[in-house]
Design an enzyme around this catalytic site. Structure first.
Site, PDB file in Angstrom:
ATOM      1  N   GLY A   8       0.854  -1.193   0.000  1.00 56.11           N
ATOM      2  CA  GLY A   8       0.000   0.000   0.000  1.00 56.11           C
ATOM      3  C   GLY A   8       0.887   1.239   0.000  1.00 56.11           C
ATOM      4  O   GLY A   8       0.556   2.280   0.569  1.00 56.11           O
ATOM      5  N   GLY A  11      -0.118   5.025  -1.087  1.00 56.17           N
ATOM      6  CA  GLY A  11      -1.175   5.744  -0.368  1.00 56.17           C
ATOM      7  C   GLY A  11      -0.637   6.925   0.434  1.00 56.17           C
ATOM      8  O   GLY A  11       0.546   7.272   0.354  1.00 56.17           O
ATOM      9  N   GLN A  12      -1.534   7.503   1.223  1.00 56.92           N
ATOM     10  CA  GLN A  12      -1.217   8.731   1.963  1.00 56.92           C
ATOM     11  C   GLN A  12      -0.029   8.518   2.927  1.00 56.92           C
ATOM     12  O   GLN A  12       0.894   9.318   2.966  1.00 56.92           O
ATOM     13  CB  GLN A  12      -2.455   9.184   2.751  1.00 56.92           C
ATOM     14  CG  GLN A  12      -2.313  10.567   3.354  1.00 56.92           C
ATOM     15  CD  GLN A  12      -3.310  10.825   4.490  1.00 56.92           C
ATOM     16  OE1 GLN A  12      -4.052   9.942   4.903  1.00 56.92           O
ATOM     17  NE2 GLN A  12      -3.326  12.042   4.997  1.00 56.92           N
ATOM     18  N   ASP A  48      -1.182  -7.032  -5.968  1.00 52.23           N
ATOM     19  CA  ASP A  48      -2.501  -6.996  -5.342  1.00 52.23           C
ATOM     20  C   ASP A  48      -2.350  -7.723  -4.001  1.00 52.23           C
ATOM     21  O   ASP A  48      -2.109  -8.938  -3.979  1.00 52.23           O
ATOM     22  CB  ASP A  48      -3.513  -7.714  -6.253  1.00 52.23           C
ATOM     23  CG  ASP A  48      -4.898  -7.747  -5.634  1.00 52.23           C
ATOM     24  OD1 ASP A  48      -5.052  -7.312  -4.467  1.00 52.23           O
ATOM     25  OD2 ASP A  48      -5.829  -8.214  -6.315  1.00 52.23           O
ATOM     26  N   TYR A 138     -14.990  -0.275   8.692  1.00 52.20           N
ATOM     27  CA  TYR A 138     -13.547  -0.008   8.875  1.00 52.20           C
ATOM     28  C   TYR A 138     -13.157  -0.180  10.349  1.00 52.20           C
ATOM     29  O   TYR A 138     -12.203  -0.891  10.680  1.00 52.20           O
ATOM     30  CB  TYR A 138     -13.273   1.416   8.393  1.00 52.20           C
ATOM     31  CG  TYR A 138     -11.890   1.957   8.671  1.00 52.20           C
ATOM     32  CD1 TYR A 138     -10.758   1.354   8.156  1.00 52.20           C
ATOM     33  CD2 TYR A 138     -11.732   3.122   9.431  1.00 52.20           C
ATOM     34  CE1 TYR A 138      -9.499   1.875   8.386  1.00 52.20           C
ATOM     35  CE2 TYR A 138     -10.478   3.659   9.659  1.00 52.20           C
ATOM     36  CZ  TYR A 138      -9.366   3.032   9.139  1.00 52.20           C
ATOM     37  OH  TYR A 138      -8.125   3.564   9.372  1.00 52.20           O
ATOM     38  N   LYS A 142     -10.715  -2.917  12.084  1.00 49.01           N
ATOM     39  CA  LYS A 142      -9.503  -2.518  12.813  1.00 49.01           C
ATOM     40  C   LYS A 142      -9.503  -3.089  14.236  1.00 49.01           C
ATOM     41  O   LYS A 142      -8.465  -3.537  14.727  1.00 49.01           O
ATOM     42  CB  LYS A 142      -9.367  -0.989  12.840  1.00 49.01           C
ATOM     43  CG  LYS A 142      -8.955  -0.392  11.496  1.00 49.01           C
ATOM     44  CD  LYS A 142      -7.542  -0.815  11.111  1.00 49.01           C
ATOM     45  CE  LYS A 142      -7.122  -0.338   9.741  1.00 49.01           C
ATOM     46  NZ  LYS A 142      -5.830  -0.884   9.311  1.00 49.01           N
TER      47      LYS A 142
END
Ligand code: SER
Length: 306
Positions: A8, A11-12, A48, A138, A142
């Site tokens: 990932g 991402g941010q 992926d 989400y 988590k």
């Protein structure tokens, strides 16, 4: 030098973590992977994270010993496809935990979030241990993930470390589908000289953190001695807290032409279920955490950079 894999990576958080880790540990020791790698620099691969076999092959081929697992569907995107969010967030976590259980990798970083808290959680200075009843797919994933991390640590000795990030404020990469994204969007509107329409009510106070602090916390917890990490679910982590109204006023002091109005939508209910501020005493005690960026320095940096 050990090799680390960032899943990932585009991402941010990934974008900034990869560059920090590369300057600390050398470019070739940090392998970046994501679904799309157009914005990544080598060494990087298209991957992926749902493809467990491809992940395992890459770990073996590259001799990876540490994984930063940053793949997730966040709070807002997750509500559009709750089952998909659960599948993505959990399946990819299990793949990584199992690689460590088999002894193929030594250490895992897995991010959790303030989304693990819910309406019955104490809102102010939310303690490390308290009532947790997340309302989003989400948040549920988590919280379950935190417990699985702790389970793998206790039962299989997996060295997994985790932080409950607050809303993360950054200017290099846009965030992806979260409730705290307003605190970044607002700076982009201000820089375009557009009115900002807040999807949260003016007095919705949320815990937030500048990205440099979040990346440093991530590196510090991963570089701490294993014995120091006494919490193997996830650590509360805090820096600042503010409301949309306070943020608007601070931006207007720097850019007097800035205007904002309010049109709350379904994201307000998510924000309302989260804490206003977080008590991160345990992170301070165990591995020496301390935030560096306060509210005004964040506003100044964000207005300068965007
Ligand atoms: N920033 C995330 C979100 O808003 C919270 O972890 O979904």
């Amino acid at each position: 030098m050990e090799k680390s894999l960032i899943i990932g990576a585009a991402g941010q958080i990934g974008t900034e973590l990869v560059s920090q880790l590369r300057s600390r540990r050398g470019k070739n020791n940090i392998i970046a992977v994501d679904l799309r790698i157009d914005n990544l620099s080598s060494p990087c691969f298209e991957l992926d994270a749902m493809n467990e076999t491809a992940l395992r092959d890459l770990v073996l081929k590259e001799g990876i010993s540490e994984i930063y697992h940053l793949v997730a569907m966040l709070s807002v995107t997750g509500e559009k496809a709750p089952q998909k969010a659960w599948d993505l967030n959990m399946k990819t976590l299990f793949s990584v935990l199992d690689l460590a259980k088999e002894g193929l990798i030594k250490r895992i970083f897995w991010p959790s979030s303030i989304a693990v808290f819910g309406p019955s959680t104490p809102k102010i200075q939310t303690p490390q241990y308290c009532s947790m009843d997340p309302t989003t797919a989400y948040g549920i994933s988590k919280l379950a993930g935190e417990l699985w991390c702790q389970y793998y640590f206790k039962n299989y000795g997996v060295d997994v470390r985790s932080l409950r990030y607050p809303g993360l404020i950054s200017w290099k990469t846009m965030p992806g589908g979260g409730t705290t994204d307003y605190a970044i969007d607002i700076f982009h509107s201000a820089s375009r000289r557009e009115e900002f329409i807040s999807f949260l009510e003016p007095d919705t106070r949320l815990p937030m953190m500048y990205m440099d602090d979040a990346v440093r916390a991530t590196i510090e917890i991963m570089e701490a001695e294993s014995d120091a990490i006494r919490i193997r679910s996830s650590y509360n982590l805090a820096a600042v807290d503010f409301t949309p109204s306070e943020l608007g006023i601070a931006i207007k002091k720097i850019k007097p032409e800035f205007e904002m109005s309010y049109s709350p939508d379904s994201r307000q209910a998510i924000a309302k279920s989260w804490p206003s501020s977080i008590d991160d005493t345990q992170a301070k005690l165990d591995w020496g955490w301390k935030s560096r960026y306060n509210f005004l320095s964040i506003v100044k940096l964000m207005t300068d950079k965007i």
